[in-house]
Design a protein around this motif. Structure first.
Motif, PDB file in Angstrom:
ATOM      1  N   ILE A  20       0.829  -1.208   0.000  1.00  0.00           N
ATOM      2  CA  ILE A  20       0.000   0.000   0.000  1.00  0.00           C
ATOM      3  C   ILE A  20       0.868   1.266   0.000  1.00  0.00           C
ATOM      4  O   ILE A  20       0.541   2.257  -0.641  1.00  0.00           O
ATOM      5  N   LYS A  26      -2.212  -2.999  -3.768  1.00  0.00           N
ATOM      6  CA  LYS A  26      -3.555  -3.572  -3.772  1.00  0.00           C
ATOM      7  C   LYS A  26      -4.039  -3.892  -5.176  1.00  0.00           C
ATOM      8  O   LYS A  26      -3.733  -4.935  -5.726  1.00  0.00           O
ATOM      9  N   THR A  27      -4.767  -2.984  -5.850  1.00  0.00           N
ATOM     10  CA  THR A  27      -5.315  -3.290  -7.178  1.00  0.00           C
ATOM     11  C   THR A  27      -4.319  -3.014  -8.309  1.00  0.00           C
ATOM     12  O   THR A  27      -4.594  -3.310  -9.461  1.00  0.00           O
TER      13      THR A  27
END
Length: 150
Positions: A20, A26-27
């Protein structure tokens, strides 16, 4: 002071999916869910449901655009036609006769005689084109080739 030591010349590549704190975690900048967020997916030539360009354009394939409507006959082929009894060919030969006897396809509009092979019979041939060898060989056999000018 050394300015060169403070300025970074080569910028390193952004490594996505590394936590993060990196800002690209994350994505990994792929958004949320959906087909495009998954790995191994490429939607090439998809135009949102519109008929794709490759399907809108006409098929061309290996068919030649120039329609070849000239029947090509060698002297050897003509000789075999004459020798076959069921053809019943006389000493006259032209495109109309060949079409009526179904020796060549009806799509042909012109006739070309080539000099490959030998001819033994005396023939009078009407053709649109003829090679020099064909002319010589037919005349040697006692016949002649009339060239139709259109």
């Amino acid at each position: 002071m050394q300015l060169n030591a403070l300025v970074k010349i080569n910028k390193s590549k952004t490594r996505v999916g590394r936590g993060i704190g990196s800002g690209k975690g994350k994505t990994s900048s792929r958004g949320h869910k959906g087909q495009k967020s998954r790995s191994g997916v490429a939607i090439k030539s998809f135009e949102g449901g519109q008929m794709p360009l490759y399907r809108r354009l006409p098929k061309r394939g290996f068919k030649p655009l120039k329609n070849n409507s000239t029947a090509i006959l060698n002297l050897s082929k003509i000789q075999t036609m004459i020798e076959k009894k069921e053809n019943k060919l006389e000493n006259n030969l032209d495109l109309k006769i060949l079409k009526s006897k179904r020796l060549i396809n009806k799509k042909y509009m012109k006739l070309k005689i080539l000099g490959s092979g030998e001819i033994k019979n005396k023939l009078e041939i009407k053709a649109n084109f003829a090679s020099k060898q064909a002319l010589e060989k037919v005349e040697k056999a006692g016949g002649k080739i009339n060239i139709i000018k259109k």
